[in-house]
Write an enzyme that holds these catalytic residues in place. Structure first.
Site, PDB file in Angstrom:
ATOM      1  N   ASP A  29      -2.207  -9.008  -9.260  1.00 19.60           N
ATOM      2  CA  ASP A  29      -3.392  -8.608  -8.512  1.00 19.60           C
ATOM      3  C   ASP A  29      -4.628  -8.908  -9.354  1.00 19.60           C
ATOM      4  O   ASP A  29      -4.659  -8.663 -10.559  1.00 19.60           O
ATOM      5  CB  ASP A  29      -3.327  -7.111  -8.168  1.00 19.60           C
ATOM      6  CG  ASP A  29      -4.314  -6.728  -7.078  1.00 19.60           C
ATOM      7  OD1 ASP A  29      -3.873  -6.422  -5.953  1.00 19.60           O
ATOM      8  OD2 ASP A  29      -5.546  -6.752  -7.346  1.00 19.60           O
ATOM      9  N   ILE A  30      -5.676  -9.403  -8.690  1.00 13.12           N
ATOM     10  CA  ILE A  30      -6.902  -9.793  -9.402  1.00 13.12           C
ATOM     11  C   ILE A  30      -7.663  -8.569  -9.923  1.00 13.12           C
ATOM     12  O   ILE A  30      -8.466  -8.703 -10.859  1.00 13.12           O
ATOM     13  CB  ILE A  30      -7.789 -10.662  -8.475  1.00 13.12           C
ATOM     14  CG1 ILE A  30      -8.708 -11.562  -9.263  1.00 13.12           C
ATOM     15  CG2 ILE A  30      -8.555  -9.812  -7.475  1.00 13.12           C
ATOM     16  CD1 ILE A  30      -9.368 -12.660  -8.432  1.00 13.12           C
ATOM     17  N   ASN A  86      -0.363  -1.592   2.715  1.00 10.39           N
ATOM     18  CA  ASN A  86      -1.413  -0.993   3.532  1.00 10.39           C
ATOM     19  C   ASN A  86      -1.503  -1.708   4.878  1.00 10.39           C
ATOM     20  O   ASN A  86      -1.341  -2.929   4.948  1.00 10.39           O
ATOM     21  CB  ASN A  86      -2.757  -1.102   2.803  1.00 10.39           C
ATOM     22  CG  ASN A  86      -2.748  -0.349   1.479  1.00 10.39           C
ATOM     23  OD1 ASN A  86      -2.164   0.725   1.382  1.00 10.39           O
ATOM     24  ND2 ASN A  86      -3.388  -0.916   0.467  1.00 10.39           N
ATOM     25  N   GLY A  92      -6.202   1.043   4.487  1.00 10.63           N
ATOM     26  CA  GLY A  92      -6.864   0.440   3.334  1.00 10.63           C
ATOM     27  C   GLY A  92      -6.585  -1.038   3.163  1.00 10.63           C
ATOM     28  O   GLY A  92      -6.799  -1.595   2.089  1.00 10.63           O
ATOM     29  N   GLN A  93      -6.141  -1.705   4.239  1.00  6.00           N
ATOM     30  CA  GLN A  93      -5.859  -3.135   4.127  1.00  6.00           C
ATOM     31  C   GLN A  93      -7.158  -3.928   4.080  1.00  6.00           C
ATOM     32  O   GLN A  93      -8.048  -3.706   4.910  1.00  6.00           O
ATOM     33  CB  GLN A  93      -5.005  -3.595   5.313  1.00  6.00           C
ATOM     34  CG  GLN A  93      -4.539  -5.042   5.199  1.00  6.00           C
ATOM     35  CD  GLN A  93      -3.527  -5.433   6.273  1.00  6.00           C
ATOM     36  OE1 GLN A  93      -3.247  -4.660   7.199  1.00  6.00           O
ATOM     37  NE2 GLN A  93      -2.984  -6.636   6.157  1.00  6.00           N
ATOM     38  N   HIS A  99       1.272  -7.930   2.222  1.00  8.64           N
ATOM     39  CA  HIS A  99       1.560  -8.024   0.790  1.00  8.64           C
ATOM     40  C   HIS A  99       2.064  -6.679   0.308  1.00  8.64           C
ATOM     41  O   HIS A  99       1.521  -5.637   0.667  1.00  8.64           O
ATOM     42  CB  HIS A  99       0.315  -8.449   0.007  1.00  8.64           C
ATOM     43  CG  HIS A  99      -0.936  -7.720   0.373  1.00  8.64           C
ATOM     44  ND1 HIS A  99      -1.671  -8.021   1.502  1.00  8.64           N
ATOM     45  CD2 HIS A  99      -1.564  -6.675  -0.207  1.00  8.64           C
ATOM     46  CE1 HIS A  99      -2.697  -7.207   1.590  1.00  8.64           C
ATOM     47  NE2 HIS A  99      -2.670  -6.358   0.572  1.00  8.64           N
ATOM     48  N   LEU A 100       3.089  -6.741  -0.500  1.00  3.39           N
ATOM     49  CA  LEU A 100       3.668  -5.544  -1.090  1.00  3.39           C
ATOM     50  C   LEU A 100       3.053  -5.365  -2.468  1.00  3.39           C
ATOM     51  O   LEU A 100       3.213  -6.217  -3.345  1.00  3.39           O
ATOM     52  CB  LEU A 100       5.189  -5.723  -1.192  1.00  3.39           C
ATOM     53  CG  LEU A 100       6.022  -4.508  -1.561  1.00  3.39           C
ATOM     54  CD1 LEU A 100       5.846  -3.379  -0.543  1.00  3.39           C
ATOM     55  CD2 LEU A 100       7.493  -4.913  -1.664  1.00  3.39           C
ATOM     56  N   HIS A 101       2.304  -4.263  -2.636  1.00  2.00           N
ATOM     57  CA  HIS A 101       1.790  -3.924  -3.971  1.00  2.00           C
ATOM     58  C   HIS A 101       2.935  -3.325  -4.793  1.00  2.00           C
ATOM     59  O   HIS A 101       3.662  -2.451  -4.300  1.00  2.00           O
ATOM     60  CB  HIS A 101       0.715  -2.843  -3.873  1.00  2.00           C
ATOM     61  CG  HIS A 101      -0.567  -3.247  -3.230  1.00  2.00           C
ATOM     62  ND1 HIS A 101      -1.683  -3.621  -3.951  1.00  2.00           N
ATOM     63  CD2 HIS A 101      -0.930  -3.306  -1.928  1.00  2.00           C
ATOM     64  CE1 HIS A 101      -2.682  -3.881  -3.118  1.00  2.00           C
ATOM     65  NE2 HIS A 101      -2.258  -3.697  -1.883  1.00  2.00           N
TER      66      HIS A 101
HETATM   67  P1  5GP Z   1      -5.110  -4.487   0.301  1.00  2.00           P
HETATM   68  O1  5GP Z   1      -6.381  -3.721   0.069  1.00  2.00           O
HETATM   69  O2  5GP Z   1      -5.252  -5.469   1.441  1.00  2.00           O
HETATM   70  O3  5GP Z   1      -3.888  -3.626   0.419  1.00  2.00           O
HETATM   71  O4  5GP Z   1      -4.852  -5.298  -1.021  1.00  2.00           O
HETATM   72  C1  5GP Z   1      -5.455  -6.523  -1.291  1.00  2.00           C
HETATM   73  C2  5GP Z   1      -5.260  -6.762  -2.776  1.00  2.00           C
HETATM   74  O5  5GP Z   1      -5.475  -8.123  -3.018  1.00  2.00           O
HETATM   75  C3  5GP Z   1      -6.237  -5.967  -3.634  1.00  2.00           C
HETATM   76  O6  5GP Z   1      -5.518  -5.164  -4.552  1.00  2.00           O
HETATM   77  C4  5GP Z   1      -7.070  -7.055  -4.309  1.00  2.00           C
HETATM   78  O7  5GP Z   1      -7.408  -6.730  -5.633  1.00  2.00           O
HETATM   79  C5  5GP Z   1      -6.152  -8.258  -4.242  1.00  2.00           C
HETATM   80  N1  5GP Z   1      -6.872  -9.520  -4.147  1.00  2.00           N
HETATM   81  C6  5GP Z   1      -7.921  -9.807  -3.343  1.00  2.00           C
HETATM   82  N2  5GP Z   1      -8.305 -11.089  -3.516  1.00  2.00           N
HETATM   83  C7  5GP Z   1      -7.455 -11.605  -4.441  1.00  2.00           C
HETATM   84  C8  5GP Z   1      -7.371 -12.906  -5.043  1.00  2.00           C
HETATM   85  O8  5GP Z   1      -8.119 -13.841  -4.754  1.00  2.00           O
HETATM   86  N3  5GP Z   1      -6.389 -13.085  -5.966  1.00  2.00           N
HETATM   87  C9  5GP Z   1      -5.518 -12.079  -6.312  1.00  2.00           C
HETATM   88  N4  5GP Z   1      -4.593 -12.367  -7.237  1.00  2.00           N
HETATM   89  N5  5GP Z   1      -5.580 -10.850  -5.757  1.00  2.00           N
HETATM   90  C10 5GP Z   1      -6.546 -10.618  -4.838  1.00  2.00           C
END
Ligand code: 5GP
Ligand code: ZN
Length: 113
Positions: A29-30, A86, A92-93, A99-101
């Site tokens: 994750d970034i 999410n 919180g998506q 995507h699975l965190h």
């Molecule tokens: P969500 O909030 O949709 O559950 O999670 C999205 C996740 O994607 C966040 O934790 C965010 O930090 C990560 N993310 C967003 N953009 C990028 C990216 O360009 N590269 C990577 N590696 N992660 C990303």
């Protein structure tokens, strides 16, 4: 604009990739929220959990199997970790490709905020 995570899956946008095969790709994750925080995604575009179809069952299961294998390789499996997916705004998506965190490497709080 193509979906961000489809672009990562096709490697037209860079990511710190941990693992990939024909079906799934895992990358860091970034903006990590824990010492270990990576995402496991299907290479196939699925917008939200609400868009899952019965034929996606094995692909969805593979996300968890991949998460477990990487968590084990990273040495966090025994202490434990958390899987989170999410869905939509209240969940919180922010990226609309499922995507699975996988979060670990510290004691996580419960319940989430
Ligand atoms: P969500 O909030 O949709 O559950 O999670 C999205 C996740 O994607 C966040 O934790 C965010 O930090 C990560 N993310 C967003 N953009 C990028 C990216 O360009 N590269 C990577 N590696 N992660 C990303
Ligand atoms: Zn996508």
């Amino acid at each position: 604009m193509e979906c961000l995570f489809c672009s990562i899956a096709k490697q037209t946008i860079p990511a710190d990739i941990i693992y990939q095969d024909d079906d799934v790709i895992a990358f860091h994750d970034i903006a990590p929220q824990a010492p270990n925080h990576f995402l496991v995604i299907p290479k196939k575009h699925i917008t939200t959990i609400n868009d899952l179809e019965p034929e996606d069952a094995s692909l969805f299961g593979k996300l968890a199997i991949t998460a477990k294998q990487i968590a084990t390789a990273q040495g966090i499996a025994d202490n434990g970790y958390r899987l989170v997916m999410n869905c939509n705004e209240d969940g919180g998506q922010t990226v609309y490709h499922i995507h699975l965190h996988v979060l670990g490497g510290r004691k996580l709080q419960w319940p989430p905020g």
